[in-house]
Design a protein around this motif. Sequence first.
Motif, short mmCIF file in Angstrom:
data_model
loop_
_atom_site.label_atom_id
_atom_site.label_comp_id
_atom_site.label_asym_id
_atom_site.label_seq_id
_atom_site.Cartn_x
_atom_site.Cartn_y
_atom_site.Cartn_z
N VAL A 69 0.85 -1.20 0.00
CA VAL A 69 0.00 0.00 0.00
C VAL A 69 0.88 1.25 0.00
O VAL A 69 0.63 2.20 -0.75
CB VAL A 69 -0.97 -0.01 1.20
CG1 VAL A 69 -1.69 1.31 1.33
CG2 VAL A 69 -1.96 -1.16 1.07
N ASP A 70 1.92 1.24 0.83
CA ASP A 70 2.84 2.39 0.86
C ASP A 70 3.52 2.58 -0.49
O ASP A 70 3.69 3.71 -0.96
CB ASP A 70 3.89 2.20 1.96
CG ASP A 70 3.30 2.26 3.36
OD1 ASP A 70 2.14 2.73 3.52
OD2 ASP A 70 3.99 1.81 4.30
N ALA A 71 3.91 1.48 -1.13
CA ALA A 71 4.57 1.58 -2.44
C ALA A 71 3.62 2.13 -3.50
O ALA A 71 4.05 2.83 -4.41
CB ALA A 71 5.11 0.21 -2.86
N LEU A 72 2.34 1.81 -3.37
CA LEU A 72 1.36 2.38 -4.31
C LEU A 72 1.40 3.90 -4.28
O LEU A 72 1.27 4.54 -5.32
CB LEU A 72 -0.06 1.92 -3.94
CG LEU A 72 -0.53 0.61 -4.52
CD1 LEU A 72 -1.86 0.21 -3.89
CD2 LEU A 72 -0.66 0.68 -6.02
N LEU A 73 1.59 4.46 -3.11
CA LEU A 73 1.61 5.91 -2.97
C LEU A 73 2.81 6.55 -3.66
O LEU A 73 2.76 7.73 -4.01
CB LEU A 73 1.56 6.30 -1.50
CG LEU A 73 0.31 5.86 -0.74
CD1 LEU A 73 0.44 6.18 0.74
CD2 LEU A 73 -0.93 6.51 -1.32
N THR A 74 3.88 5.80 -3.86
CA THR A 74 5.06 6.36 -4.52
C THR A 74 4.90 6.42 -6.03
O THR A 74 5.62 7.16 -6.69
CB THR A 74 6.33 5.53 -4.22
OG1 THR A 74 6.24 4.27 -4.88
CG2 THR A 74 6.55 5.35 -2.73
N CYS A 75 3.99 5.61 -6.58
CA CYS A 75 3.82 5.51 -8.04
C CYS A 75 5.13 5.14 -8.73
O CYS A 75 5.38 5.53 -9.86
CB CYS A 75 3.26 6.80 -8.62
SG CYS A 75 1.62 7.20 -8.02
N ASN A 76 5.96 4.37 -8.03
CA ASN A 76 7.26 3.94 -8.55
C ASN A 76 7.19 2.43 -8.76
O ASN A 76 7.07 1.67 -7.80
CB ASN A 76 8.35 4.31 -7.55
CG ASN A 76 9.72 3.89 -8.02
OD1 ASN A 76 9.95 2.75 -8.39
ND2 ASN A 76 10.65 4.83 -7.98
N ILE A 77 7.27 2.00 -10.01
CA ILE A 77 7.10 0.58 -10.32
C ILE A 77 8.20 -0.27 -9.69
O ILE A 77 7.96 -1.41 -9.29
CB ILE A 77 6.98 0.34 -11.84
CG1 ILE A 77 6.41 -1.06 -12.11
CG2 ILE A 77 8.30 0.57 -12.53
CD1 ILE A 77 5.92 -1.26 -13.52
N GLY A 78 9.39 0.27 -9.57
CA GLY A 78 10.48 -0.48 -8.94
C GLY A 78 10.20 -0.75 -7.47
O GLY A 78 10.43 -1.85 -6.97
N GLU A 79 9.71 0.27 -6.77
CA GLU A 79 9.36 0.10 -5.35
C GLU A 79 8.18 -0.86 -5.19
O GLU A 79 8.16 -1.67 -4.27
CB GLU A 79 9.03 1.45 -4.72
CG GLU A 79 10.22 2.36 -4.56
CD GLU A 79 11.30 1.79 -3.67
OE1 GLU A 79 10.97 1.26 -2.59
OE2 GLU A 79 12.48 1.85 -4.06
N MET A 80 7.23 -0.76 -6.11
CA MET A 80 6.06 -1.64 -6.05
C MET A 80 6.48 -3.09 -6.27
O MET A 80 6.06 -3.99 -5.54
CB MET A 80 5.01 -1.22 -7.08
CG MET A 80 3.81 -2.15 -7.12
SD MET A 80 2.98 -2.32 -5.53
CE MET A 80 2.32 -0.67 -5.37
N ARG A 81 7.30 -3.32 -7.27
CA ARG A 81 7.76 -4.68 -7.55
C ARG A 81 8.54 -5.24 -6.36
O ARG A 81 8.37 -6.40 -5.99
CB ARG A 81 8.62 -4.70 -8.80
CG ARG A 81 9.07 -6.09 -9.19
CD ARG A 81 9.80 -6.03 -10.54
NE ARG A 81 10.49 -7.28 -10.78
CZ ARG A 81 11.74 -7.53 -10.37
NH1 ARG A 81 12.41 -6.64 -9.70
NH2 ARG A 81 12.31 -8.68 -10.66
N LYS A 82 9.38 -4.43 -5.76
CA LYS A 82 10.14 -4.87 -4.59
C LYS A 82 9.21 -5.27 -3.46
O LYS A 82 9.40 -6.32 -2.83
CB LYS A 82 11.08 -3.74 -4.15
CG LYS A 82 11.91 -4.07 -2.95
CD LYS A 82 12.78 -2.89 -2.56
CE LYS A 82 13.49 -3.15 -1.24
NZ LYS A 82 14.24 -1.98 -0.79
N ALA A 83 8.18 -4.47 -3.19
CA ALA A 83 7.23 -4.78 -2.13
C ALA A 83 6.45 -6.06 -2.43
O ALA A 83 6.20 -6.88 -1.55
CB ALA A 83 6.27 -3.60 -1.92
N VAL A 84 6.09 -6.24 -3.69
CA VAL A 84 5.36 -7.45 -4.11
C VAL A 84 6.25 -8.69 -3.93
O VAL A 84 5.80 -9.71 -3.41
CB VAL A 84 4.88 -7.31 -5.57
CG1 VAL A 84 4.52 -8.65 -6.18
CG2 VAL A 84 3.70 -6.35 -5.65
#
Length: 88
Positions: A61-76
């Motif tokens: 959820v926090d990574a969604l707020l960054t709108c950064n695909i790299g951060e989102m992929r890392k969290a996933v």
Amino acid sequence: DNKLIAEFMGVDYVDIDTYLENNKELQYHNDWNWLMPVVNQCLITDDSTNPSLRWYRQNIVDALLTCNIGEMRKAVVEFIKEYNGGQG
């Protein structure tokens, strides 16, 4: 990590290998259209047998707020590894 994500999403090993043999690349790392269904699956995954998944879900959820695909992929990927019992 793209193979890990594909496996989490239920893609068969044979399907993954065939896809890769056809000189195609899994796109979870650079295409929101590939990654967002995975995000959704992580968010709806039952965490009753592993309460620590809630913490990893919050990271998504926090990574969604960054709108950064790299951060989102890392969290996933971190969520999936925890879901798999800490194994990648």
